[in-house]
Design an enzyme around this catalytic site. Structure first.
Site, PDB file in Angstrom:
ATOM      1  N   GLU A 181       0.832  -1.115   0.041  1.00 47.50           N
ATOM      2  CA  GLU A 181      -0.006   0.084   0.035  1.00 47.50           C
ATOM      3  C   GLU A 181       0.827   1.343   0.155  1.00 47.50           C
ATOM      4  O   GLU A 181       2.033   1.197   0.683  1.00 47.50           O
ATOM      5  CB  GLU A 181      -0.869   0.024   1.174  1.00 47.50           C
ATOM      6  CG  GLU A 181      -1.807   0.981   1.471  1.00 47.50           C
ATOM      7  CD  GLU A 181      -2.479   1.241   2.931  1.00 47.50           C
ATOM      8  OE1 GLU A 181      -3.553   1.709   3.230  1.00 47.50           O
ATOM      9  OE2 GLU A 181      -2.075   0.024   3.686  1.00 47.50           O
ATOM     10  N   LYS A 211      -9.143   2.491  -2.155  1.00 46.81           N
ATOM     11  CA  LYS A 211      -9.396   1.858  -0.665  1.00 46.81           C
ATOM     12  C   LYS A 211     -10.598   2.105  -0.296  1.00 46.81           C
ATOM     13  O   LYS A 211     -11.049   3.368  -0.219  1.00 46.81           O
ATOM     14  CB  LYS A 211      -8.239   2.241   0.226  1.00 46.81           C
ATOM     15  CG  LYS A 211      -8.513   1.732   1.681  1.00 46.81           C
ATOM     16  CD  LYS A 211      -7.001   2.106   2.375  1.00 46.81           C
ATOM     17  CE  LYS A 211      -7.088   1.231   3.825  1.00 46.81           C
ATOM     18  NZ  LYS A 211      -5.647   1.518   4.377  1.00 46.81           N
ATOM     19  N   CYS A 250      -5.568  -2.925   2.348  1.00 49.49           N
ATOM     20  CA  CYS A 250      -5.124  -2.955   3.844  1.00 49.49           C
ATOM     21  C   CYS A 250      -6.607  -3.285   4.597  1.00 49.49           C
ATOM     22  O   CYS A 250      -7.170  -4.340   4.744  1.00 49.49           O
ATOM     23  CB  CYS A 250      -4.603  -1.796   4.285  1.00 49.49           C
ATOM     24  SG  CYS A 250      -3.759  -2.016   5.756  1.00 49.49           S
ATOM     25  N   ASN A 287     -23.920 -65.245  13.972  1.00 51.49           N
ATOM     26  CA  ASN A 287     -25.045 -65.877  14.258  1.00 51.49           C
ATOM     27  C   ASN A 287     -25.180 -66.578  15.441  1.00 51.49           C
ATOM     28  O   ASN A 287     -25.928 -66.268  16.112  1.00 51.49           O
ATOM     29  CB  ASN A 287     -25.644 -66.607  12.961  1.00 51.49           C
ATOM     30  CG  ASN A 287     -25.665 -65.914  11.706  1.00 51.49           C
ATOM     31  OD1 ASN A 287     -25.652 -66.591  10.348  1.00 51.49           O
ATOM     32  ND2 ASN A 287     -26.014 -64.567  11.699  1.00 51.49           N
TER      33      ASN A 287
END
Length: 695
Positions: free
Chosen positions: A67, A136, A192, A487
């Site tokens: 940024e 932004k 950001c 069984n």
């Protein structure tokens, strides 16, 4: 050119293309932390282009920068100085010009003026052109942040343009960038704070089709903040079923009141793929090869993802699609993504312990519930001294403990046949006795001889003919005895066959090891089961005698023990027939879990298995099992896998109940895998043949 030469050229092209990640729906993404000088756009341009050229040479398709990287972030009111803003625009022009000769898309951060406002933006550049600018959306104005002092928020800015360097380009939070070249993908950009809010812009962008989400950040560092970033990136990538790339400011930013750790990372569907070393002393970047195919497969499967998109997105989505062209590089770009050799067995020791703990207890809980629900107190199980029946007996013993019954209620039977070895039989009896269950032995050979004689089989007349009938008579008799014994004692037959055998059809259908009343191993792969046994052996919950016999069983060759040893005394080997379980479990996982085409599975297998010295092996893998497989082996055994997998679907369509163990799935017709029993492997075999080199 002759037909032979043309064919050789085509084969060469297939081979070269096969070994490049860009041929298999992968995309290399770089997230960058350039060094900066405070409010020095010329320095920022030089550093940005230095990293961009390295990324270009490395085959990166997208490169993400921090940024406000072209101006620096922590410069306060200098952001409102025309001299600086003019210099930033000139810097963008230099990057645009230089990008003509660069392969990757570049996402750089810059303060830009538009319509009398100043915006904090991400500028997307490719091949000499600004594709678009994203402002932004949400500006932090709390604690150490005062962005509203300088910037206007981008939230709500749509269908707009902005002038950059004399050119009007798309501007707004409604932009999706879509490659229309031979490397097709769609990405979105946010800045950001946008992903710290309750509903990040990238959430809706992902629902609108973005597969790669980029975040240009500055993000100063305070104690514990890095872990919060990791949590947010992982969570956003998982919920959005996307790849999420994040880049933060690093060395050179102003430290008047803040500090910077240069944290950059790439996540994919919740998994961390790559991360920079924090607090670098100079500019750096890290790359990750994201699997676009995995994301696309997951989105197709998760119908709730599409349902949510229909509910939340406006008619027509409300996004502008900005097209660009990214084609496959001419050169081979090898995959640098870690591929686990054993998809069902993580190489991280802590994760493996946790997986074994969960898998074992899932098995125990499943059987305990079935016993409690039926009121049956006598699990009946055939014990061979092999891996599968060992794990099933361990589980049965723990399940009986859990429901408060005596282990003597468990009826464990050894059922020796014509090829039962002394060692496996001895191990079976040692295990039975050490666990304190009731053990008995029934020799099936007399009954088998009688049945083979009744069938007119040559063996019944004394001839050494060991065909599939000879094998299945024994396998069927064992299961027949177990059902009749159940069984007789009012019991429940506990199945022992595992996921790998079911996938390969390596089980005798019906009254054979295919069938049981409840199969605790139904979703446990052969490659995982040895680790489950080892987990129990070393847990401290069993006696030293039990632990010792479990280790002995782990060291035994995997064999069905249905055919007597040959003249040289060599036992029948399962893996000589169906293939190495290491490769076949790999094939099974990626075919059923992700639906990958055979060529992609082979590509992943090659990257996982071609070099025994590379990567990390799971804990406790014996040294003699740490081997490599050549491309020819990988292709051959995948062909065997595909034929067996499709030919044996009828067995999976009638599989008994059993608990699902891992996210890798199960083959239950009531759960993860439903398929027609009469389907052909033709399409898959053709794809394998046409796209996977034989050498």
């Amino acid at each position: 050119m002759s037909l032979k030469a043309q064919d050789q050229t085509r084969r060469g092209q297939v081979v070269n293309a096969f070994y490049s990640l860009y041929s298999h729906e992968f995309l290399r993404v770089a997230t960058c932390v350039p060094a900066t000088e405070v409010a020095d756009p010329d320095f920022a341009v030089a550093e940005t282009l230095r990293l961009a050229e390295l990324g270009h040479a490395d085959g990166a398709g997208v490169m993400l920068f921090p940024e406000l990287g072209l101006s620096s972030y922590a410069i306060d009111d200098l952001l409102l100085q025309d001299a600086l803003l003019d210099a930033v625009e000139r810097a963008i022009g230099k990057i645009v010009e230089a990008s003509k000769d660069l392969y990757p898309v570049l996402a750089v951060g810059a303060p830009l003026r538009g319509d009398g406002r100043l915006y904090n933006t991400g500028v997307i550049i490719h091949r000499g052109k600004i594709l678009g600018v994203v402002p932004k959306a949400y500006l932090p104005n709390y604690r150490e942040f005062y962005e509203r002092r300088h910037f206007s928020p981008g939230a709500g800015v749509t269908d707009a343009t902005i002038s950059v360097g004399g050119h009007r380009v798309p501007f707004g939070v409604d932009l999706l960038f879509r490659s229309e070249g031979s490397v097709p993908f769609t990405f979105h950009v946010e800045v950001c704070e946008d992903f710290w809010v309750p509903l990040p812009p990238s959430t809706r962008a992902a629902m609108a089709g973005a597969e790669l989400l980029l975040n240009l950040s500055a993000s100063n560092i305070t104690i514990g903040k890095a872990e919060t970033r990791r949590m947010l990136c992982a969570s956003q990538s998982a919920r959005a079923v996307a790849a999420y790339a994040y880049s933060a400011a690093g060395p050179g930013e102003s430290t008047t009141d803040l500090a910077w750790d240069g944290h950059a990372a790439v996540y994919e569907y919740g998994d961390l793929l790559a991360e920079t070393e924090r607090f670098p002393t100079g500019g750096t970047f890290v790359t990750a090869d994201i699997d676009l195919g995995r994301l696309r497969q997951e989105r197709m499967r998760l119908n709730s993802f599409a349902d949510c998109a229909r509910q939340e997105l406006p008619q027509g989505h409300g996004y502008r699609k900005v097209g660009f062209t990214l084609d496959k590089p001419a050169d081979v770009v090898p995959l640098r993504r870690r591929i686990e050799r054993f998809p069902y067995v993580p190489s991280n020791p802590a994760r493996l312990r946790e997986d074994c703990y969960e898998a074992y207890n899932i098995q125990v809980q499943g059987l305990a519930k079935r016993l409690a629900a039926t009121g049956i107190k006598h699990p009946v199980i055939g014990v061979s001294g092999g891996l599968d029946s060992t794990q099933a007996l361990i589980v049965a013993a723990r399940a009986i403990d859990l429901i408060g019954e005596d282990r003597k209620n468990i009826r464990a039977y050894t059922l020796p046949g014509f090829a039962t070895s002394d060692s496996t039989k001895s191990n079976a009896w040692t295990l039975i006795n050490s666990l304190g269950v009731t053990g008995e032995e029934i020799d099936i050979r007399p009954a088998a001889r009688q049945m083979l004689a009744d069938l007119g089989h040559p063996f019944g007349a004394g001839e050494p003919v060991y065909d599939v009938t000879f094998e299945n008579v024994q396998a069927g008799l064992r299961t027949d005895y177990l059902f009749r014994l159940a069984n007789q004692v009012g019991g429940l037959v506990v199945g022992t066959g595992d996921l790998s055998e079911l996938g390969l059809g390596w089980c005798t259908y019906g009254v054979g090891d295919h069938m049981s009343h409840y199969n605790v191993n139904a979703s446990v792969s052969k490659t995982l089961i040895q680790h489950l046994i080892r987990f129990v052996a070393r847990s401290g919950d069993v006696t030293p005698e039990t632990a010792a016999v479990l280790e002995a069983i782990l060291a035994t060759e995997i064999s069905p023990e249905l055919v007597p040893p040959g003249e040289e005394g060599v036992l029948q080997s399962t893996q000589d027939i169906v293939g190495p379980y290491a490769l076949q479990d790999f094939n099974l996982f990626y075919l059923t879990r992700y639906g990958y085409r055979p060529s992609k599975i082979a590509f992943l297998s090659y990257n996982a298995w071609s070099d025994a010295e590379s990567g990390v092996w799971p804990q406790d893998i014996p040294e003699d099992q740490k081997r490599a497989y050549a491309m020819a082996d990988i292709r051959h055994w995948m062909e065997v896998f595909l034929r067996r997998f499709f030919n044996n679907q009828f067995k999976r369509s009638a599989a008994p109940n059993g608990p699902k163990i891992s996210s890798g799935g199960s083959l239950s017709p009531r759960g993860d895998w439903r398929a027609p029993s009469d389907a052909s492997a033709k399409v898959w075999l053709a794809e394998l043949r046409d796209n996977v080199p034989a050498e």
